[in-house]
Scaffold this motif. Structure first.
Motif, short mmCIF file in Angstrom:
data_model
loop_
_atom_site.label_atom_id
_atom_site.label_comp_id
_atom_site.label_asym_id
_atom_site.label_seq_id
_atom_site.Cartn_x
_atom_site.Cartn_y
_atom_site.Cartn_z
N ARG A 72 0.84 -1.21 0.00
CA ARG A 72 0.00 0.00 0.00
C ARG A 72 0.87 1.26 0.00
O ARG A 72 0.61 2.21 -0.73
N ARG A 78 1.21 4.27 -2.88
CA ARG A 78 1.10 5.72 -2.64
C ARG A 78 2.32 6.45 -3.20
O ARG A 78 2.19 7.52 -3.78
N GLU A 84 -4.38 5.59 -2.75
CA GLU A 84 -4.75 4.18 -2.78
C GLU A 84 -6.13 4.01 -3.40
O GLU A 84 -7.02 4.81 -3.15
N PRO A 85 -6.32 2.95 -4.20
CA PRO A 85 -7.61 2.76 -4.86
C PRO A 85 -8.73 2.32 -3.91
O PRO A 85 -9.89 2.50 -4.20
N GLU A 86 -8.36 1.72 -2.79
CA GLU A 86 -9.35 1.34 -1.77
C GLU A 86 -8.63 1.16 -0.44
O GLU A 86 -7.43 0.92 -0.41
N GLN A 87 -9.38 1.30 0.63
CA GLN A 87 -8.83 1.05 1.96
C GLN A 87 -9.22 -0.36 2.38
O GLN A 87 -10.39 -0.73 2.28
N PRO A 88 -8.27 -1.15 2.84
CA PRO A 88 -8.63 -2.50 3.27
C PRO A 88 -9.45 -2.44 4.57
O PRO A 88 -9.25 -1.53 5.38
N ALA A 144 -8.20 -8.90 -3.98
CA ALA A 144 -7.88 -7.47 -3.89
C ALA A 144 -6.70 -7.13 -4.80
O ALA A 144 -6.72 -6.13 -5.52
N ARG A 181 -7.77 -6.92 -8.33
CA ARG A 181 -8.58 -5.73 -8.67
C ARG A 181 -7.71 -4.55 -9.07
O ARG A 181 -8.13 -3.71 -9.86
N HIS A 182 -6.51 -4.45 -8.52
CA HIS A 182 -5.72 -3.22 -8.70
C HIS A 182 -4.36 -3.41 -9.37
O HIS A 182 -3.79 -2.45 -9.86
#
Length: 147
Positions: free
Chosen positions: A38, A42, A48-52, A71, A74-75
């Protein structure tokens, strides 16, 4: 090796020595393996594309849920396992039959193969990508190219 791959490895080496802290993602202060990836996102890509969601040390094991793999897919860009390259994000299954839930970044290939990862009890380290580690790799990803 692309300029982005070089930046990923340089950025990852900047995290070496960061203490292991479960769920953290702050260079120098603490991170876990997901937090390392993560943080690199950055530094290389931006926000970030999503927060876990919050996760426990045994997360996804009781339900046998490959949450981390999904996850990543996805990214990041999925790669063939044989297409090893510097800057790859590699996903490990730490025990046979368990869910995959450890990440690292390839820092060297060939005779000097290594990866950088946040490892409980050790913090962020660069480790030889030896046969015991290689046997645990179940997926390989690349950061999306800039643009």
């Amino acid at each position: 090796m692309s300029g982005q791959d070089t930046r990923i490895v340089a950025a990852a080496r900047g995290w070496i020595g960061t203490p292991y802290r479960h769920q953290a993602a702050c260079r120098g202060a603490g991170c876990d393996c997901l937090g390392l990836v993560r943080g690199l996102w950055r530094e290389i890509k931006g926000a970030e594309p999503e927060q876990p969601p919050a996760y426990s040390m045994d997360w996804s094991e009781p339900a046998r849920d490959e949450a981390l793999w999904r996850a990543a897919a996805r990214h990041l860009l999925a790669k063939d396992l044989a297409q090893e390259a510097v800057g790859d994000v590699i996903l490990f299954r730490m025990r046979e039959g368990s869910v995959a839930k450890h990440l690292g970044v390839v820092a060297g290939v060939g005779a000097r193969a290594s990866f950088i990862h946040a490892y409980s009890g050790h913090g962020v380290v660069e480790t030889a990508l030896s046969a015991p580690w290689r046997r645990r790799i179940v997926a390989r990803f690349a950061f999306p190219e800039e643009g």
